[in-house]
Motif scaffolding. Structure first.
Motif, mmCIF file in Angstrom:
data_model
loop_
_atom_site.group_PDB
_atom_site.id
_atom_site.type_symbol
_atom_site.label_atom_id
_atom_site.label_comp_id
_atom_site.label_asym_id
_atom_site.label_seq_id
_atom_site.Cartn_x
_atom_site.Cartn_y
_atom_site.Cartn_z
ATOM 1 N N PHE A 186 0.827 -1.205 0.000
ATOM 2 C CA PHE A 186 0.000 0.000 0.000
ATOM 3 C C PHE A 186 0.867 1.265 0.000
ATOM 4 N N VAL A 187 1.869 1.307 0.881
ATOM 5 C CA VAL A 187 2.734 2.491 0.966
ATOM 6 C C VAL A 187 3.632 2.571 -0.264
ATOM 7 N N ARG A 188 4.177 1.447 -0.692
ATOM 8 C CA ARG A 188 5.074 1.434 -1.851
ATOM 9 C C ARG A 188 4.383 1.971 -3.099
ATOM 10 N N GLU A 189 3.095 1.756 -3.210
ATOM 11 C CA GLU A 189 2.333 2.208 -4.375
ATOM 12 C C GLU A 189 1.841 3.644 -4.238
ATOM 13 N N GLY A 190 2.208 4.333 -3.166
ATOM 14 C CA GLY A 190 1.857 5.746 -3.048
ATOM 15 C C GLY A 190 0.985 6.102 -1.867
ATOM 16 N N GLY A 191 0.638 5.145 -1.027
ATOM 17 C CA GLY A 191 -0.187 5.436 0.143
ATOM 18 C C GLY A 191 0.608 6.130 1.234
ATOM 19 N N GLY A 192 -0.122 6.762 2.167
ATOM 20 C CA GLY A 192 0.508 7.420 3.305
ATOM 21 C C GLY A 192 0.259 6.638 4.582
ATOM 22 N N LEU A 193 1.212 6.671 5.502
ATOM 23 C CA LEU A 193 1.100 5.930 6.759
ATOM 24 C C LEU A 193 1.583 6.809 7.909
ATOM 25 N N ILE A 194 0.806 6.851 8.997
ATOM 26 C CA ILE A 194 1.224 7.510 10.239
ATOM 27 C C ILE A 194 1.254 6.457 11.338
ATOM 28 N N ILE A 195 2.335 6.436 12.124
ATOM 29 C CA ILE A 195 2.499 5.456 13.191
ATOM 30 C C ILE A 195 2.605 6.199 14.528
ATOM 31 N N PHE A 196 1.669 5.893 15.430
ATOM 32 C CA PHE A 196 1.682 6.454 16.785
ATOM 33 C C PHE A 196 2.003 5.344 17.778
#
Length: 453
Positions: A186-196
């Protein structure tokens, strides 16, 4: 002879983050007078998709530069073109400056709740959900751009990821191998991720699996806890100042809130590794520790925060800046996956399409009305349409296999807007750089010609 008069619209300044229907955008046009004439009533027009929407009148003195502000909200989603035009002189090439503005209908965000506490505002993502859709939860007539959906960690799968533009992992203990692989894709294809972080995360799994497998989704390993819930003297704050990161530029204006007003009692230490160019510092704590870091992963980006998004370790969710901060982080991540729509002459135009679009045709119409067909190519997990014949400034229109129209704007440099003649020293220096000789009269030419013979 006197130098020619010329007025130029030098540039347009506006927020580069995702814009939604009905959301106002501030457009600042920089207008400059390169001549000695005074314009006491210069008309400046603001156009959207070719139609005049606003106009204003300014006074512009000799060799003076002014900013003109226009505020606009778009009624429909899609690709739009704005233009600011100064009705000043016959040299029209630099009288107008255009920009392509994509307007979104919604930004779907997936909130993975690692602590589903049933008490009011007791769940890990409760405050965050309110911050991302304040109008919807308040049952207001106004519409939210961001559409968050809360799921449990066990519900995270490729089907859910396909519906999202940004994913938030909030105090999530760990993921199984299939979930981690899907999230990486998902991220590799352009998605964004936030980790708390939080009290439930499995530190060993995060640091040894999520931080290392296949390049690692976790930007930095979680280190020791710092601060104290009982001792307020051990608390820290976010360093406030001149933010250079796109997601935080909003807070350079104190009217949008002061990030230093919040108090953080507990936080996870993050250690930036020397020479690690993949991870950048976004914001720091007064303790000296990073508060927010960023990592690029394939076509996407990841943000990692040192403290949770709920109120267990800090009072950030109760501060006025919390809502715009969370919205800025999400819209920033949703914006970065897309190539720029506004470029300089000679730079390529690019658009990202789903992987199955590879091999299909996209059509580009240039400013002269000529239509060019380009073949969409495969790029990692996605498909790319790229057009490089941009020597002509103006508006370009790309239509892909999905028939969606994408506007691009190619602008020229304004260095040539200053029509004053160069002095002899400047011309001689330019000639030297080109390996040429400069002559200023017939006599000089004859002497140089004789010398060279």
């Amino acid at each position: 002879a006197s130098d020619p008069e010329n007025v130029s619209v030098e540039s347009l300044d506006f927020a580069r983050l995702i814009l939604g229907v009905g959301q106002p955008i501030n457009v600042r046009a920089n207008v400059r007078n390169y001549g000695n004439r005074t314009y006491s009533a210069l008309q400046v027009y603001f156009r959207v998709d070719g139609a005049e929407r606003k106009r204003t009148q300014i006074s512009l003195g000799p060799n003076e530069e002014q900013q003109v502000l226009f505020v606009h909200d778009f009624e429909t989603p899609g690709s739009h073109v704005i233009e600011v035009f100064a009705d000043a002189d016959t040299l029209s090439a630099d009288n107008a400056y255009s920009a392509s503005i994509p307007v979104w209908d919604s930004v779907p965000v997936l909130l993975v709740n690692g602590d589903d506490n049933p008490q009011r505002l007791g769940g890990e993502t409760d405050y965050l959900e309110v911050a991302l859709q304040p109008f919807g939860l308040a049952k207001s007539d106004l519409r939210d751009l961001i559409e968050p959906r809360v799921i449990a960690p066990t519900e995270l799968n490729i089907t859910e990821l396909d519906k999202a533009r940004v994913v938030v992992l909030a105090n999530v203990s760990e993921l199984n191998n299939g979930q981690l692989k899907s999230l990486q894709q998902f991220v590799r294809e352009g998605g964004g991720l936030i980790i708390f972080p939080g009290n439930r995360i499995n530190l060993q799994w995060h640091n040894q699996v999520m931080n290392q497998v296949d390049g690692g989704l976790l930007p930095l390993p979680w280190k020791d806890l710092a601060g104290s819930i009982e001792d307020s003297a051990a608390a820290t704050k976010i360093v406030s100042g001149n933010y250079t990161h796109t997601a935080l530029e909003l807070f350079n204006d104190p009217r949008n809130g002061n990030l230093g007003d919040g108090e953080i009692n507990l936080w996870r230490k993050l250690e930036l590794r020397p020479g690690d160019a993949s991870t950048t510092l976004v914001a720091r704590l007064e303790s000296g520790d990073p508060f927010l870091v960023e990592k690029k992963y394939g076509e996407g980006r990841i943000l990692q925060c040192a403290t949770p998004c709920d109120a267990d370790w800090s009072n950030l969710p109760m501060r006025p800046f919390y809502l715009p901060l969370m919205q800025q982080l999400v819209t920033y991540l949703a914006s970065t996956a897309y190539p720029p729509r506004n470029v300089d002459v000679g730079q390529s135009l690019a658009a990202i399409y789903p992987k199955d679009a590879a091999g299909k045709i996209a059509k580009v119409t240039d400013p002269a009305g000529e239509v060019h067909e380009i073949t969409i190519t495969s790029k990692e997990e996605r498909a790319l349409a790229e057009f490089s014949e941009t020597q002509r400034p103006g508006k370009y229109l790309m239509v892909g296999p999905d028939q969606e129209a994408l506007h691009f704007v190619v602008n020229t440099s304004r260095e040539e807007s200053d029509l004053r003649q160069l002095d002899r020293a400047s011309v001689e220096a330019m000639a030297e750089d080109l390996g040429a000789a400069f002559v200023g009269s017939g006599k000089e030419y004859a002497e140089l010609d004789e010398h060279r013979r």
